[in-house]
Design an enzyme around this catalytic site. Structure first.
Site, PDB file in Angstrom:
ATOM      1  N   THR A  67       1.050  -1.101   0.371  1.00  0.00           N
ATOM      2  CA  THR A  67      -0.109   0.063  -0.362  1.00  0.00           C
ATOM      3  C   THR A  67       0.881   1.647  -0.035  1.00  0.00           C
ATOM      4  O   THR A  67       2.255   1.439   1.249  1.00  0.00           O
ATOM      5  CB  THR A  67      -0.642  -0.228   1.356  1.00  0.00           C
ATOM      6  OG1 THR A  67      -1.796  -1.267   1.159  1.00  0.00           O
ATOM      7  CG2 THR A  67      -1.867   1.336   1.496  1.00  0.00           C
ATOM      8  N   ARG A 121     -13.496  -7.862  -0.673  1.00  0.00           N
ATOM      9  CA  ARG A 121     -13.283  -7.700   0.666  1.00  0.00           C
ATOM     10  C   ARG A 121     -12.458  -5.801   0.976  1.00  0.00           C
ATOM     11  O   ARG A 121     -12.061  -5.956  -0.048  1.00  0.00           O
ATOM     12  CB  ARG A 121     -11.713  -8.025   0.751  1.00  0.00           C
ATOM     13  CG  ARG A 121     -11.622  -8.409   2.076  1.00  0.00           C
ATOM     14  CD  ARG A 121      -9.974  -7.415   1.987  1.00  0.00           C
ATOM     15  NE  ARG A 121      -8.867  -7.335   3.296  1.00  0.00           N
ATOM     16  CZ  ARG A 121      -8.289  -6.610   3.242  1.00  0.00           C
ATOM     17  NH1 ARG A 121      -7.794  -5.659   1.983  1.00  0.00           N
ATOM     18  NH2 ARG A 121      -7.648  -6.623   4.204  1.00  0.00           N
ATOM     19  N   VAL A 122     -12.992  -5.577   1.484  1.00  0.00           N
ATOM     20  CA  VAL A 122     -12.351  -4.193   1.814  1.00  0.00           C
ATOM     21  C   VAL A 122     -11.364  -4.005   3.061  1.00  0.00           C
ATOM     22  O   VAL A 122     -11.723  -4.379   3.723  1.00  0.00           O
ATOM     23  CB  VAL A 122     -13.691  -3.163   2.001  1.00  0.00           C
ATOM     24  CG1 VAL A 122     -12.881  -1.571   2.319  1.00  0.00           C
ATOM     25  CG2 VAL A 122     -14.390  -3.032   0.697  1.00  0.00           C
ATOM     26  N   GLY A 123     -10.434  -3.622   2.717  1.00  0.00           N
ATOM     27  CA  GLY A 123      -8.878  -3.307   3.691  1.00  0.00           C
ATOM     28  C   GLY A 123      -9.348  -1.911   4.833  1.00  0.00           C
ATOM     29  O   GLY A 123     -10.345  -1.306   4.300  1.00  0.00           O
ATOM     30  N   ASP A 124      -8.188  -1.572   5.817  1.00  0.00           N
ATOM     31  CA  ASP A 124      -8.291  -0.568   6.278  1.00  0.00           C
ATOM     32  C   ASP A 124      -7.983   0.748   5.347  1.00  0.00           C
ATOM     33  O   ASP A 124      -8.164   2.190   6.096  1.00  0.00           O
ATOM     34  CB  ASP A 124      -7.649  -0.529   7.177  1.00  0.00           C
ATOM     35  CG  ASP A 124      -5.568  -0.691   6.816  1.00  0.00           C
ATOM     36  OD1 ASP A 124      -5.395  -1.401   5.446  1.00  0.00           O
ATOM     37  OD2 ASP A 124      -4.869  -0.111   7.297  1.00  0.00           O
ATOM     38  N   THR A 142      -0.518   1.086   6.493  1.00  0.00           N
ATOM     39  CA  THR A 142       0.066  -0.318   5.504  1.00  0.00           C
ATOM     40  C   THR A 142       0.237  -1.346   6.555  1.00  0.00           C
ATOM     41  O   THR A 142       0.764  -0.713   7.587  1.00  0.00           O
ATOM     42  CB  THR A 142       1.125   0.478   4.961  1.00  0.00           C
ATOM     43  OG1 THR A 142       1.297  -0.655   4.324  1.00  0.00           O
ATOM     44  CG2 THR A 142       2.523   0.732   6.072  1.00  0.00           C
ATOM     45  N   GLY A 143      -0.746  -2.173   6.447  1.00  0.00           N
ATOM     46  CA  GLY A 143      -0.808  -3.837   7.169  1.00  0.00           C
ATOM     47  C   GLY A 143      -2.083  -4.282   7.008  1.00  0.00           C
ATOM     48  O   GLY A 143      -2.751  -3.822   5.970  1.00  0.00           O
ATOM     49  N   GLY A 184      -5.104  -5.095   6.912  1.00  0.00           N
ATOM     50  CA  GLY A 184      -6.257  -4.293   7.033  1.00  0.00           C
ATOM     51  C   GLY A 184      -6.646  -4.524   7.759  1.00  0.00           C
ATOM     52  O   GLY A 184      -8.031  -4.247   8.906  1.00  0.00           O
TER      53      GLY A 184
HETATM   54  N1  ASP Z   1      -3.283  -2.357   4.652  1.00  0.00           N
HETATM   55  C1  ASP Z   1      -3.794  -2.737   3.093  1.00  0.00           C
HETATM   56  C2  ASP Z   1      -4.944  -3.940   3.316  1.00  0.00           C
HETATM   57  O1  ASP Z   1      -5.133  -4.400   3.619  1.00  0.00           O
HETATM   58  C3  ASP Z   1      -2.840  -3.301   2.965  1.00  0.00           C
HETATM   59  C4  ASP Z   1      -1.863  -3.031   3.216  1.00  0.00           C
HETATM   60  O2  ASP Z   1      -1.459  -2.158   3.748  1.00  0.00           O
HETATM   61  O3  ASP Z   1      -0.982  -3.138   1.374  1.00  0.00           O
HETATM   62  O4  ASP Z   1      -5.987  -3.738   2.152  1.00  0.00           O
END
Ligand code: ASP
Length: 308
Positions: free
Chosen positions: A174, A202-205, A225-226, A228
């Site tokens: 990200t 799916r939706v992340g953070d 980033t991480g 989610g």
């Molecule tokens: N945080 C992002 C997600 O979970 C992934 C990422 O940080 O690369 O969609």
């Protein structure tokens, strides 16, 4: 006296090891991070807004196929790209976001247009794409978003029936940026393709204000980033702001508690970039590495990848 100004960007956190990096690849990452930081910094130095600066920096990173955002977005479990992005403006607490979108060249720009022209905060899927077309944003074909590296990663993940975080090579690519401008206003932006082999829908953070992105002139601006799911459950970005606002902690103290303690306790791997209303910058992570860079009028200037 003019206010301090500055910008910090990230290109994702994860298992990023010196042993698996080539000098050429490292130079590419560093060059991209530098280009994004400088794009934002020049806007700030000319008196531009932090919102313009973070949007410009994230656009640069989205256009590099190296990162999991925009052009380099990963494949989901049905072999498609579904991107998420958001922006937040600390002056007014306005936010704009999109999730589950395809074919939009620069999702961060769509997030900004959602904030400024839609009357809403979060648009998803086809409705968001139609809004992008109506607003005249650049669109690209599915082929344009195809990169061999991401396709190979997806094939690997399919074999193991795993989402990317279950891989030995965990990487969250990200991208994001946070900035403080010379008028004292904060902004944050984040953009992602999500996680390799994620379930369709799916939706992340990243597109969720308060989870992956937050900006408030009273405290700080954060882009995460991480993993989610864990970042959503921890409401990471807003938690840092709250620790500053309600407990009077410094940016560094607040980031430390959330990234090195609260997230670690629930297994939330990743990191973030942060800047406060005085221009202090912090870029903490609890993974092996995080692509990150910053530059400010009060002396920060670095591009880093590894822990040390
Ligand atoms: N945080 C992002 C997600 O979970 C992934 C990422 O940080 O690369 O969609």
């Amino acid at each position: 006296m003019a206010h301090n100004f500055g910008i910090a960007v990230h290109g994702g956190a994860g298992t990023i090891l010196r042993s698996t990096m080539t000098p050429e690849k490292q130079a590419q990452y560093e060059g991209a991070l530098r280009a994004a930081t400088d794009a934002g910094y020049h806007i700030l130095a000319a008196g531009g807004s932090s919102l313009d600066a973070v949007a410009a920096a994230v656009t640069v990173l989205e256009d590099f196929p190296l990162f999991n955002a925009g052009r380099g977005s990963v494949f989901n479990n049905i072999g498609k790209h579904e991107m998420d992005a958001s922006v937040m403006w600390g002056k007014t607490l306005e936010a704009g976001a999109v999730c589950g979108i395809a074919n939009v060249k620069n999702p961060v720009q769509l997030a900004r247009v959602v904030m400024e022209r839609s009357g809403h905060v979060l648009l998803c899927g086809h409705g968001a794409e139609e809004f992008a077309r109506m607003q005249g944003l650049a669109m690209e074909t599915d082929e344009w978003f195809y990169t061999q590296q991401r396709y190979d990663q997806w094939q690997e993940a399919l074999k193991e029936d795993a989402v990317q975080l279950d891989h030995t090579e965990k990487k969250f690519g990200t991208v994001g940026a946070v900035a403080l401008d010379a008028s004292g206003h904060l902004a944050a932006a984040t953009s992602t393709g999500g996680m390799t082999n994620k379930k369709y829908g799916r939706v992340g953070d990243s597109p969720i204000p308060g989870a992956g992105t937050y900006a408030n002139d009273a405290t700080c601006a954060i882009s995460c980033t991480g993993h989610g799911e864990l970042f959503i459950r921890s409401v990471v970005a807003h938690d840092i702001s709250c620790l500053m606002e309600y407990k009077g902690l410094s940016l560094k103290e607040a980031c430390h508690i959330v990234v090195q303690d609260k997230l670690v306790r629930i297994g939330g791997e990743g990191g973030l970039v942060a800047i406060d209303h005085a221009g202090n910058i912090d870029m903490p992570f609890n993974s092996e590495g995080m692509y990150r860079a910053c530059r400010s009028s009060n002396g920060y200037n670095s591009v880093m990848i590894y822990r040390d």
